[in-house]
Design a protein around this motif. Structure first.
Motif, mmCIF file in Angstrom:
data_model
loop_
_atom_site.group_PDB
_atom_site.id
_atom_site.type_symbol
_atom_site.label_atom_id
_atom_site.label_comp_id
_atom_site.label_asym_id
_atom_site.label_seq_id
_atom_site.Cartn_x
_atom_site.Cartn_y
_atom_site.Cartn_z
ATOM 1 N N SER A 9 4.625 -7.107 16.804
ATOM 2 C CA SER A 9 4.524 -6.535 15.459
ATOM 3 C C SER A 9 3.071 -6.220 15.165
ATOM 4 N N LYS A 10 2.860 -5.221 14.334
ATOM 5 C CA LYS A 10 1.503 -4.856 13.924
ATOM 6 C C LYS A 10 1.510 -4.622 12.424
ATOM 7 N N HIS A 11 0.714 -5.414 11.718
ATOM 8 C CA HIS A 11 0.598 -5.287 10.265
ATOM 9 C C HIS A 11 -0.848 -4.957 9.910
ATOM 10 N N TYR A 12 -1.010 -4.093 8.930
ATOM 11 C CA TYR A 12 -2.354 -3.715 8.474
ATOM 12 C C TYR A 12 -2.564 -4.186 7.047
ATOM 13 N N LYS A 13 -3.709 -4.789 6.817
ATOM 14 C CA LYS A 13 -4.099 -5.136 5.442
ATOM 15 C C LYS A 13 -4.761 -3.915 4.808
ATOM 16 N N ILE A 14 -4.386 -3.616 3.577
ATOM 17 C CA ILE A 14 -5.002 -2.495 2.874
ATOM 18 C C ILE A 14 -5.695 -3.032 1.632
ATOM 19 N N ALA A 15 -6.943 -2.627 1.467
ATOM 20 C CA ALA A 15 -7.747 -3.121 0.342
ATOM 21 C C ALA A 15 -7.027 -2.870 -0.977
ATOM 22 N N GLY A 16 -7.018 -3.893 -1.820
ATOM 23 C CA GLY A 16 -6.424 -3.729 -3.142
ATOM 24 C C GLY A 16 -4.923 -3.941 -3.172
ATOM 25 N N ARG A 17 -4.340 -4.271 -2.017
ATOM 26 C CA ARG A 17 -2.889 -4.523 -1.988
ATOM 27 C C ARG A 17 -2.608 -5.920 -1.481
ATOM 28 N N GLU A 18 -1.659 -6.565 -2.118
ATOM 29 C CA GLU A 18 -1.291 -7.923 -1.717
ATOM 30 C C GLU A 18 -0.586 -7.924 -0.360
ATOM 31 N N ASP A 19 0.457 -7.111 -0.284
ATOM 32 C CA ASP A 19 1.254 -7.109 0.940
ATOM 33 C C ASP A 19 0.610 -6.225 2.001
ATOM 34 N N SER A 20 0.902 -6.541 3.257
ATOM 35 C CA SER A 20 0.363 -5.723 4.337
ATOM 36 C C SER A 20 1.368 -4.635 4.710
ATOM 37 N N VAL A 21 0.867 -3.586 5.327
ATOM 38 C CA VAL A 21 1.728 -2.491 5.782
ATOM 39 C C VAL A 21 2.214 -2.819 7.189
ATOM 40 N N LYS A 22 3.528 -2.726 7.395
ATOM 41 C CA LYS A 22 4.089 -3.028 8.715
ATOM 42 C C LYS A 22 4.207 -1.738 9.518
ATOM 43 N N ALA A 23 3.321 -1.583 10.497
ATOM 44 C CA ALA A 23 3.369 -0.384 11.333
ATOM 45 C C ALA A 23 4.397 -0.545 12.454
#
Length: 266
Positions: free
Chosen positions: A17-31
């Motif tokens: 799995s690969k998840h990205y943290k995005i500034a200003g967002r609590e949850d990470s994006v699941k790529a």
């Protein structure tokens, strides 16, 4: 075309799995979400000499997966095995850089050639960095590779003096310079017209068959799926299906143009 025999596994992807943290967002994006290509799954691992295409919508995870396979990025969870060696949090940057230089060739949509260097110098550069060949051997190999991609009369040309199709051929020659075992291709025909698309795909098929180079290619173009042994469809970070071609076939340029023209009328 002869049916190919696949045996040795070169790429396994185990519950990655690969998840990205995005500034200003609590949850990470699941790529990517629990991607699994292994001997114990319906989606088989990638074997030496196989030509695999990754297809699916934009943002579906194709390039994220390719970057993990090329060790340009690291998985959040799971393990990628290249040549039976696991790539994980313990893999050092030095080890990964050496792996990329020796065993993995990259071809991107944008050609990424060095503008101040000739075609010959662009192809020679990875060999200089690797340091295995002397100057005479490097020169011989660079000329052989540019001949292989049909550019033996363009050795001294700068990228700006070459067409898009020619630049992509130089990029492919450069990617092959250290005789990689895997060629990773991200939309290699994305910036090319139809004629150059067919020519570059024919070239990649020749390389796959002659050199037995394993090719893993991301593409948006469904028309070139015929060149692959297997197509993996990925959407929303998961594999949806895999399709096998009984044989790899080439597009006939004239028939393909006629087909495209007939579609344009609809």
């Amino acid at each position: 075309m002869q049916s190919k025999q696949f045996d040795e596994v070169v790429v396994e992807v185990k519950h990655v799995s690969k998840h990205y943290k995005i500034a200003g967002r609590e949850d990470s994006v699941k790529a990517l979400n629990d991607i699994h290509l292994a001997g114990d799954s319906e989606l088989l691992p990638i074997r030496r000499g196989e030509f695999v295409m990754l297809r699916g919508p934009s943002g579906g995870g194709k390039t994220s997966l390719l970057n993990l396979l090329g060790t340009i990025d690291r998985a959040t969870e799971g393990v990628i095995e290249l040549f039976s060696n696991p790539i994980n949090v313990d893999s050092t940057d030095e080890y990964l850089a050496k792996l990329r230089l020796e065993k993995i060739g990259f071809v991107f949509q944008t050609f990424n050639l060095l503008a101040t260097m000739s075609a010959f110098e662009n192809v020679e550069l990875p060999m200089i960095i690797l340091g295995k060949l002397n100057e005479k051997e490097r020169k011989k190999r660079a000329i052989e590779l540019l001949t292989l991609v049909g550019l033996q009369d363009r050795l001294d040309h700068l990228p700006s003096e070459l067409s898009g199709g020619e630049q992509q051929r130089v990029t492919i020659a450069r990617a092959l310079s250290n005789a990689p075992e895997i060629l990773l291709l991200d939309e290699p025909t994305g910036d090319l017209d139809t004629k150059n698309t067919v020519e570059v795909m024919d070239l990649l098929l020749d390389l796959n068959l002659k050199l037995k180079t394993t090719c893993i290619m991301v593409t948006h173009n469904p028309d070139i799926e015929c060149y692959a042994d297997r197509i993996l469809y990925i959407a929303d970070g998961v594999f949806e299906k895999q399709v096998f071609n009984t044989e790899q076939t080439r597009l006939d340029y004239d028939e393909y143009i006629a087909y495209l023209n007939s579609q344009a009328g609809h």
